[in-house]
Design a protein around this motif. Structure first.
Motif, PDB file in Angstrom:
ATOM      1  N   SER A   1      -9.710   3.392  -0.213  1.00 43.09           N
ATOM      2  CA  SER A   1     -10.658   3.847  -1.254  1.00 43.09           C
ATOM      3  C   SER A   1     -10.322   3.349  -2.654  1.00 43.09           C
ATOM      4  O   SER A   1     -11.214   2.974  -3.398  1.00 43.09           O
ATOM      5  N   ASP A   2      -9.033   3.412  -3.024  1.00 41.96           N
ATOM      6  CA  ASP A   2      -8.660   2.965  -4.382  1.00 41.96           C
ATOM      7  C   ASP A   2      -8.063   1.573  -4.353  1.00 41.96           C
ATOM      8  O   ASP A   2      -7.411   1.156  -5.307  1.00 41.96           O
ATOM      9  N   GLY A   3      -8.196   0.878  -3.260  1.00 43.42           N
ATOM     10  CA  GLY A   3      -7.664  -0.478  -3.167  1.00 43.42           C
ATOM     11  C   GLY A   3      -6.298  -0.518  -2.507  1.00 43.42           C
ATOM     12  O   GLY A   3      -5.662   0.521  -2.274  1.00 43.42           O
ATOM     13  N   TYR A   4      -5.865  -1.748  -2.209  1.00 43.19           N
ATOM     14  CA  TYR A   4      -4.581  -1.936  -1.515  1.00 43.19           C
ATOM     15  C   TYR A   4      -3.383  -1.649  -2.423  1.00 43.19           C
ATOM     16  O   TYR A   4      -2.412  -1.034  -2.001  1.00 43.19           O
ATOM     17  N   SER A   5      -3.451  -2.101  -3.670  1.00 43.95           N
ATOM     18  CA  SER A   5      -2.267  -1.948  -4.537  1.00 43.95           C
ATOM     19  C   SER A   5      -1.935  -0.480  -4.736  1.00 43.95           C
ATOM     20  O   SER A   5      -0.757  -0.098  -4.746  1.00 43.95           O
ATOM     21  N   ALA A   6      -2.963   0.351  -4.884  1.00 44.56           N
ATOM     22  CA  ALA A   6      -2.738   1.795  -5.054  1.00 44.56           C
ATOM     23  C   ALA A   6      -2.044   2.353  -3.804  1.00 44.56           C
ATOM     24  O   ALA A   6      -1.126   3.174  -3.901  1.00 44.56           O
ATOM     25  N   MET A   7      -2.462   1.865  -2.646  1.00 48.92           N
ATOM     26  CA  MET A   7      -1.848   2.311  -1.393  1.00 48.92           C
ATOM     27  C   MET A   7      -0.361   1.905  -1.356  1.00 48.92           C
ATOM     28  O   MET A   7       0.507   2.701  -0.995  1.00 48.92           O
ATOM     29  N   PHE A   8      -0.076   0.663  -1.750  1.00 49.19           N
ATOM     30  CA  PHE A   8       1.323   0.188  -1.753  1.00 49.19           C
ATOM     31  C   PHE A   8       2.171   0.975  -2.760  1.00 49.19           C
ATOM     32  O   PHE A   8       3.338   1.278  -2.494  1.00 49.19           O
ATOM     33  N   ARG A   9       1.574   1.303  -3.910  1.00 49.73           N
ATOM     34  CA  ARG A   9       2.342   2.060  -4.917  1.00 49.73           C
ATOM     35  C   ARG A   9       2.787   3.397  -4.330  1.00 49.73           C
ATOM     36  O   ARG A   9       3.924   3.818  -4.492  1.00 49.73           O
ATOM     37  N   ARG A  10       1.874   4.050  -3.605  1.00 48.98           N
ATOM     38  CA  ARG A  10       2.227   5.355  -3.005  1.00 48.98           C
ATOM     39  C   ARG A  10       3.287   5.178  -1.916  1.00 48.98           C
ATOM     40  O   ARG A  10       4.187   6.001  -1.756  1.00 48.98           O
ATOM     41  N   MET A  11       3.188   4.093  -1.185  1.00 48.49           N
ATOM     42  CA  MET A  11       4.135   3.837  -0.101  1.00 48.49           C
ATOM     43  C   MET A  11       5.567   3.660  -0.640  1.00 48.49           C
ATOM     44  O   MET A  11       6.534   4.118  -0.041  1.00 48.49           O
ATOM     45  N   LEU A  12       5.647   2.994  -1.788  1.00 49.10           N
ATOM     46  CA  LEU A  12       6.970   2.641  -2.323  1.00 49.10           C
ATOM     47  C   LEU A  12       7.500   3.658  -3.327  1.00 49.10           C
ATOM     48  O   LEU A  12       8.599   3.497  -3.863  1.00 49.10           O
TER      49      LEU A  12
END
Ligand code: FAD
Ligand code: UDP
Length: 370
Positions: free
Chosen positions: A192-203
């Protein structure tokens, strides 16, 4: 000293960093030579405020529920079914080739049985399907092969389909119905908020430290961790000792237009004309509402960042030498599209990373805290 050094902050590196930090409570240093996380899936808002993908269109699709379940911890999703048109003989027609493609291109009014008979008359029997040419001519015949596949593939890979493994064009099905979706996977959705936002949460974890703009070569001589995960090109790790593995690169040209929409679907392919292979309009993928629109043109290139391992037997043979060398190393794990020299989609890389985590857990070492 960290427990782990992970080279590469793409899907492979980020999934493992997250798993090791949260499930084993181990400390991880993630380095990437680029100035951002996310690897090739990185997206960002451009100068006009449109969400775009720096390294070309990334559409998430999978049949692996476990991969969706895992990624859903870090993102919500918007449903998106990808559609692609190809500009062929001056018309925009659906690719994968389907009933409408054939009817529009040849001015026919076939039904699914009629299309089956049309293809049966044209397809060329191939004893053993080995190459990307074999796959297509044995399914749709030479005319459709030349119109849709031969030119595009020569442009994209710098090789004729007859020089490439069958797995390349086998990615694209042929349909005798009117289904014009690019993928038929069970799950087709975009973060929903894009891939980079997903990666930020992951890391985002106290055990994970990310160092950007740092290459493996800079760190290899000053050990910073007990164990290593390498998601860059495997031949680079070994100093290209058996020779360079071939990769295909792309040059991306990004452009913003002062109009709301530029094309009817997310991607248009150009198998017959132009130096670029395809043009992507991101708002179709992301669902963003914006008065302007941003596009990316992909120009294939023999030089530049290694985006695609080139699937052909002689390259696999060379890769196997590196893989054998890798198997002799204790506590160095290679994975990802570059680390295993495989033409993998995002979901496959996530699956591979989760499986690697399981293997790490199954390996007892004095430093493991599991
Ligand atoms: P990468 O994302 O390449 O990450 C590797 C990281 O390692 C990079 O950030 C790199 O900078 C870093 N690195 C490499 N060497 C070093 C070094 N020596 N030192 C430090 N850092 C280093 N997949 C889909 O599922 N759907 C799609 O629609 C799709 N479209 C694609 C379109 C294009 C144009 C491309 C190129 C790929 C596409 N993919 C798609 C595939 C997808 O990009 C990959 O499956 C996925 O990103 C691979 O993740 P990875 O972590 O293995 O590699
Ligand atoms: N392909 C083609 N014509 C098309 C679409 C794909 O010849 O209109 C071939 C081409 O060789 C391409 C491969 O099929 O590299 C795989 O296509 P896909 O869209 O999956 O490529 P990717 O998104 O991985 O670049």
């Amino acid at each position: 000293m960290h427990d782990w050094l992970i080279v590469g902050a793409g899907f492979a590196g980020s999934v493992l960093a997250e798993r090791l930090a949260t499930q084993r409570n181990e400390t991880v240093l993630v380095i990437d030579k680029r100035d951002h996380i996310g690897g090739n899936a990185y997206d960002y808002h451009d100068a006009a405020g449109v969400l775009v993908h720096r390294y070309g269109p990334h559409i998430f699709h999978t049949n692996a529920a476990v991969v969706v379940e895992y990624l859903s911890r870090f993102t919500d999703w918007r449903p998106y079914e990808h559609r692609v048109l190809a500009q062929v003989d001056g018309q925009l027609v659906p690719i994968p080739i389907n009933l409408d493609t054939v009817n529009r291109l040849y001015g026919l009014d076939l039904d699914p049985q009629g299309m089956e008979a049309f293809l049966a008359e044209r397809r060329e029997p191939v004893e053993e399907i080995k190459t990307s040419e074999d796959v297509v001519v044995s399914t749709v015949g030479r005319d459709l092969y030349e119109k849709f596949f031969q030119g595009y593939t020569r442009k994209q890979w710098g090789l004729d389909p007859s020089q490439l493994s069958r797995i390349v064009t086998a990615r694209i099905p042929t349909r005798t119905n009117r289904d014009d979706r690019y993928f038929t996977d069970q799950f087709q959705q975009m973060p929903s908020d894009g891939y980079s936002a997903m990666f930020r949460r992951m890391l985002d974890h106290p055990n994970i430290h990310v160092e950007l703009g740092t290459t493996w070569n800079e760190t290899r001589d000053r050990p910073k961790a007990r164990r290593l995960i390498f998601t860059g090109p495997i031949d680079e790790y070994f100093g290209h000792c058996y020779g360079h593995l071939p990769y295909r690169s792309l040059r991306f040209e990004h452009e913003t237009r002062d109009l709301e929409w530029a094309q009817p679907v997310g991607v248009i392919n150009f198998p017959q004309t132009e130096d670029y292979t395809r043009v992507t309009e991101y708002k179709h993928l992301t669902g963003q509402t914006h008065p302007k629109t941003s596009l990316t043109y992909e120009y294939p290139s023999p030089t530049g960042d290694p985006y695609y391992p080139i699937p052909r037997e002689e390259n696999q043979e060379l890769y196997r030498k590196y893989r054998t060398a890798a198997s002799r190393l204790d506590d160095v794990w290679f994975l990802g599209r570059l680390g295993t020299y495989q033409y993998l989609n995002m979901d496959q890389v996530v699956g591979q990373a989760l499986a690697t985590f399981d293997r790490i857990n199954a390996t007892r070492t004095p430093t493991a805290a599991a």
